[in-house]
Motif scaffolding. Sequence first.
Motif, PDB file in Angstrom:
ATOM      1  N   ASP A 122      -8.381  -5.391   3.723  1.00 10.41           N
ATOM      2  CA  ASP A 122      -9.031  -5.239   5.030  1.00 10.41           C
ATOM      3  C   ASP A 122      -7.999  -4.942   6.119  1.00 10.41           C
ATOM      4  OD1 ASP A 122     -11.445  -5.683   3.867  1.00 10.41           O
ATOM      5  OD2 ASP A 122     -11.862  -7.602   4.838  1.00 10.41           O
ATOM      6  N   GLU A 123      -6.843  -5.605   6.036  1.00  9.40           N
ATOM      7  CA  GLU A 123      -5.826  -5.371   7.067  1.00  9.40           C
ATOM      8  C   GLU A 123      -5.260  -3.952   6.960  1.00  9.40           C
ATOM      9  OE1 GLU A 123      -3.715  -8.737   8.212  1.00  9.40           O
ATOM     10  OE2 GLU A 123      -1.959  -7.623   8.957  1.00  9.40           O
ATOM     11  N   PHE A 124      -5.075  -3.489   5.722  1.00 16.39           N
ATOM     12  CA  PHE A 124      -4.639  -2.097   5.564  1.00 16.39           C
ATOM     13  C   PHE A 124      -5.620  -1.149   6.259  1.00 16.39           C
ATOM     14  CE2 PHE A 124      -5.108   1.929   3.236  1.00 16.39           C
ATOM     15  CZ  PHE A 124      -3.861   2.486   3.506  1.00 16.39           C
ATOM     16  N   HIS A 125      -6.919  -1.359   6.016  1.00 18.49           N
ATOM     17  CA  HIS A 125      -7.914  -0.457   6.624  1.00 18.49           C
ATOM     18  C   HIS A 125      -7.970  -0.632   8.147  1.00 18.49           C
ATOM     19  CE1 HIS A 125      -9.369   1.468   3.073  1.00 18.49           C
ATOM     20  NE2 HIS A 125      -9.632   0.325   2.469  1.00 18.49           N
ATOM     21  N   ALA A 126      -7.842  -1.883   8.625  1.00 15.93           N
ATOM     22  CA  ALA A 126      -7.902  -2.113  10.069  1.00 15.93           C
ATOM     23  C   ALA A 126      -6.715  -1.437  10.770  1.00 15.93           C
ATOM     24  CB  ALA A 126      -7.907  -3.609  10.363  1.00 15.93           C
ATOM     25  N   ARG A 127      -5.556  -1.394  10.100  1.00 13.03           N
ATOM     26  CA  ARG A 127      -4.361  -0.812  10.714  1.00 13.03           C
ATOM     27  C   ARG A 127      -4.301   0.704  10.539  1.00 13.03           C
ATOM     28  NH1 ARG A 127       0.250  -3.935  11.657  1.00 13.03           N
ATOM     29  NH2 ARG A 127      -0.084  -6.176  11.441  1.00 13.03           N
ATOM     30  N   GLY A 134      -3.855   7.962   0.401  1.00 10.10           N
ATOM     31  CA  GLY A 134      -3.989   6.547   0.050  1.00 10.10           C
ATOM     32  C   GLY A 134      -4.473   6.368  -1.380  1.00 10.10           C
ATOM     33  N   ASP A 135      -5.534   7.100  -1.748  1.00  9.73           N
ATOM     34  CA  ASP A 135      -6.024   6.993  -3.125  1.00  9.73           C
ATOM     35  C   ASP A 135      -4.987   7.501  -4.108  1.00  9.73           C
ATOM     36  OD1 ASP A 135      -8.276   6.092  -1.982  1.00  9.73           O
ATOM     37  OD2 ASP A 135      -9.632   7.541  -2.917  1.00  9.73           O
ATOM     38  N   GLY A 136      -4.220   8.512  -3.715  1.00  7.21           N
ATOM     39  CA  GLY A 136      -3.198   9.054  -4.612  1.00  7.21           C
ATOM     40  C   GLY A 136      -2.149   8.002  -4.958  1.00  7.21           C
ATOM     41  N   ILE A 137      -1.640   7.315  -3.929  1.00  2.00           N
ATOM     42  CA  ILE A 137      -0.625   6.279  -4.165  1.00  2.00           C
ATOM     43  C   ILE A 137      -1.231   5.138  -4.980  1.00  2.00           C
ATOM     44  CG2 ILE A 137       0.837   4.538  -3.067  1.00  2.00           C
ATOM     45  CD1 ILE A 137       1.071   6.414  -0.657  1.00  2.00           C
ATOM     46  N   ALA A 138      -2.431   4.703  -4.619  1.00  2.00           N
ATOM     47  CA  ALA A 138      -3.069   3.597  -5.334  1.00  2.00           C
ATOM     48  C   ALA A 138      -3.289   3.964  -6.802  1.00  2.00           C
ATOM     49  CB  ALA A 138      -4.397   3.236  -4.671  1.00  2.00           C
ATOM     50  N   THR A 139      -3.773   5.189  -7.031  1.00  2.00           N
ATOM     51  CA  THR A 139      -4.032   5.629  -8.405  1.00  2.00           C
ATOM     52  C   THR A 139      -2.749   5.654  -9.223  1.00  2.00           C
ATOM     53  OG1 THR A 139      -5.926   6.917  -7.687  1.00  2.00           O
ATOM     54  CG2 THR A 139      -4.915   7.570  -9.765  1.00  2.00           C
ATOM     55  N   ASP A 140      -1.680   6.236  -8.662  1.00  2.00           N
ATOM     56  CA  ASP A 140      -0.395   6.276  -9.375  1.00  2.00           C
ATOM     57  C   ASP A 140       0.080   4.865  -9.692  1.00  2.00           C
ATOM     58  OD1 ASP A 140      -0.355   8.996  -9.257  1.00  2.00           O
ATOM     59  OD2 ASP A 140       1.076   9.132  -7.598  1.00  2.00           O
ATOM     60  N   GLY A 156       3.659   3.496   5.001  1.00  2.00           N
ATOM     61  CA  GLY A 156       4.293   2.277   5.504  1.00  2.00           C
ATOM     62  C   GLY A 156       3.351   1.084   5.445  1.00  2.00           C
ATOM     63  N   GLU A 157       2.117   1.286   5.873  1.00  2.00           N
ATOM     64  CA  GLU A 157       1.148   0.182   5.859  1.00  2.00           C
ATOM     65  C   GLU A 157       0.791  -0.205   4.425  1.00  2.00           C
ATOM     66  OE1 GLU A 157       0.209  -1.631   8.274  1.00  2.00           O
ATOM     67  OE2 GLU A 157       0.848  -0.456  10.015  1.00  2.00           O
ATOM     68  N   ILE A 168       2.720   0.018   1.749  1.00  2.00           N
ATOM     69  CA  ILE A 168       3.851  -0.739   1.176  1.00  2.00           C
ATOM     70  C   ILE A 168       3.858  -2.149   1.744  1.00  2.00           C
ATOM     71  CG2 ILE A 168       6.373  -0.936   1.156  1.00  2.00           C
ATOM     72  CD1 ILE A 168       6.478   2.126   0.978  1.00  2.00           C
ATOM     73  N   SER A 169       3.610  -2.264   3.024  1.00  2.00           N
ATOM     74  CA  SER A 169       3.681  -3.586   3.646  1.00  2.00           C
ATOM     75  C   SER A 169       2.592  -4.519   3.080  1.00  2.00           C
ATOM     76  CB  SER A 169       3.638  -3.413   5.165  1.00  2.00           C
ATOM     77  OG  SER A 169       2.697  -4.243   5.751  1.00  2.00           O
ATOM     78  N   GLN A 170       1.383  -3.996   2.837  1.00  2.00           N
ATOM     79  CA  GLN A 170       0.329  -4.851   2.269  1.00  2.00           C
ATOM     80  C   GLN A 170       0.573  -5.114   0.776  1.00  2.00           C
ATOM     81  OE1 GLN A 170      -1.663  -6.497   4.178  1.00  2.00           O
ATOM     82  NE2 GLN A 170      -1.008  -5.372   5.995  1.00  2.00           N
ATOM     83  N   ALA A 171       1.154  -4.122   0.075  1.00  2.00           N
ATOM     84  CA  ALA A 171       1.444  -4.330  -1.351  1.00  2.00           C
ATOM     85  C   ALA A 171       2.493  -5.425  -1.533  1.00  2.00           C
ATOM     86  CB  ALA A 171       1.915  -3.023  -1.991  1.00  2.00           C
ATOM     87  N   GLN A 172       3.496  -5.439  -0.644  1.00  2.00           N
ATOM     88  CA  GLN A 172       4.523  -6.490  -0.712  1.00  2.00           C
ATOM     89  C   GLN A 172       3.905  -7.863  -0.498  1.00  2.00           C
ATOM     90  OE1 GLN A 172       7.295  -4.956   2.184  1.00  2.00           O
ATOM     91  NE2 GLN A 172       8.814  -4.510   0.592  1.00  2.00           N
ATOM     92  N   ARG A 173       2.975  -7.936   0.458  1.00  2.00           N
ATOM     93  CA  ARG A 173       2.287  -9.188   0.722  1.00  2.00           C
ATOM     94  C   ARG A 173       1.548  -9.682  -0.519  1.00  2.00           C
ATOM     95  NH1 ARG A 173      -2.361  -9.493   5.384  1.00  2.00           N
ATOM     96  NH2 ARG A 173      -3.355 -11.406   4.672  1.00  2.00           N
ATOM     97  N   VAL A 174       0.837  -8.757  -1.196  1.00  2.00           N
ATOM     98  CA  VAL A 174       0.119  -9.127  -2.415  1.00  2.00           C
ATOM     99  C   VAL A 174       1.102  -9.569  -3.497  1.00  2.00           C
ATOM    100  CG1 VAL A 174      -1.265  -8.192  -4.313  1.00  2.00           C
ATOM    101  CG2 VAL A 174      -1.926  -7.744  -1.941  1.00  2.00           C
TER     102      VAL A 174
END
Lengths: 233, 233
Positions: free
Chosen positions: A93-98, A114-120, A177-178, A180-186
């Motif tokens: 949600d924070e990724f989408h809000a930002r 976004g989908d490209g990075i997530a899919t890879d 950037g956003e 990566i920042s949320q992925a690090q949090r997870v």
Amino acid sequence: MDAATPDQTPPTEDGAGYRAAVVDLLGVLAYGELTGFLRMAADADAAPTLPDKAALGGLAAAEFHHYELLVARLQEMGADPEAAMDPFIAAIDEFHARTRPNGWLEGLVKAYVGDGIATDFYREVSAYVDPSTAALVHSVLENGGQAEFAVQAVRASIERDERIAGRLALWGRRLVGEAISQAQRVAVERDALSSLLVGGHDHGGADLAELGRMFARLTDAHTRRMGRLGLNA
Amino acid sequence: MDAATPDQTPPTEDGAGYRAAVVDLLGVLAYGELTGFLRMAADADAAPTLPDKAALGGLAAAEFHHYELLVARLQEMGADPEAAMDPFIAAIDEFHARTRPNGWLEGLVKAYVGDGIATDFYREVSAYVDPSTAALVHSVLENGGQAEFAVQAVRASIERDERIAGRLALWGRRLVGEAISQAQRVAVERDALSSLLVGGHDHGGADLAELGRMFARLTDAHTRRMGRLGLNA
């Protein structure tokens, strides 16, 4: 998040840690697909023409079907789908809000990049899970033509007005950037999921050198995707 | 709208007028399902909890599937789906623009009351078309549980705060008023479609007395639906 919930127990060599990791993986994918569906439906609503609305609507409906497949698998495993998604709601949600797109083109770039990075990333992770889970992950990452749709629409807009390219290139960098920042949090919060990548239970994992190569592959693929849109990464 | 387009030719006793009427019927239904999908997805996005989001998302995806069935039938008939929907875009978009829900509950009431009236109306119309078209119309009007979902959520809200009932009852009246006003506009502009109801080609139609009874049935059903929500019509 509550460190006492079972899903957050650090994985061990036995099956419980691995199962928790797979539940995490399916949970984050499921919530990603559900929000992807909602975002794509909003893009469809904002689309300028009826064929664009219909095309994006079809892609949104496909994402919802992927969500249903993931929920069904979680239920088969005896996991509560809502509980499996819960730990990832805040980050996604924070990724989408930002990264609220300003207009139709930014929405398309977000969906494509976004989908490209997530899919890879999920494809890389699926190398470390059992074949049946890997097959499900691959099937829900199938792209129903959305990529081609975004590439054509963005390139056509840049042809009409070159100045758009600079703004959209900046937007692409912000998205990465956003993400990566949320992925690090997870990664910090979800030990079980992280251990799929870095080892720690019986299904093995990547060493540091392999992780480095993985990030290089993700970055290269992102640069190629931006290039296909006609944008500098 | 352009009076010279083939779909607007007044129906005659031969098959061309009837075909134009069916294309109109499928076109207005298809655009209604497409916008219904977009509105329902927006409601899912606005839903307060994850199970609500998922439930409304599923209903939205079902509406998109209905849209696809109608488009496929139009293509089978050799009609251009976009051209078939085009005459109804203004009326349906204006209905939605004039009835933007203020919050989640108004969205639920709109979906329940609006879809209920539309469904009853199209079922009445389907009495005057061939069995194969009627079967398709009935199948896309299937309600995937959305009604029950809305009833429970609205009743629960009224139990928590009785004052909500007055506001939502007014909202229901406004929805009916706007729906009638846009339906009249379509009836005036689309002779072929209107002739399905009032006769004028080989599949017959209703006389004035039957039309009166039809409107009484639609009104009664609306009053019962409002009652089920706990609201005065």
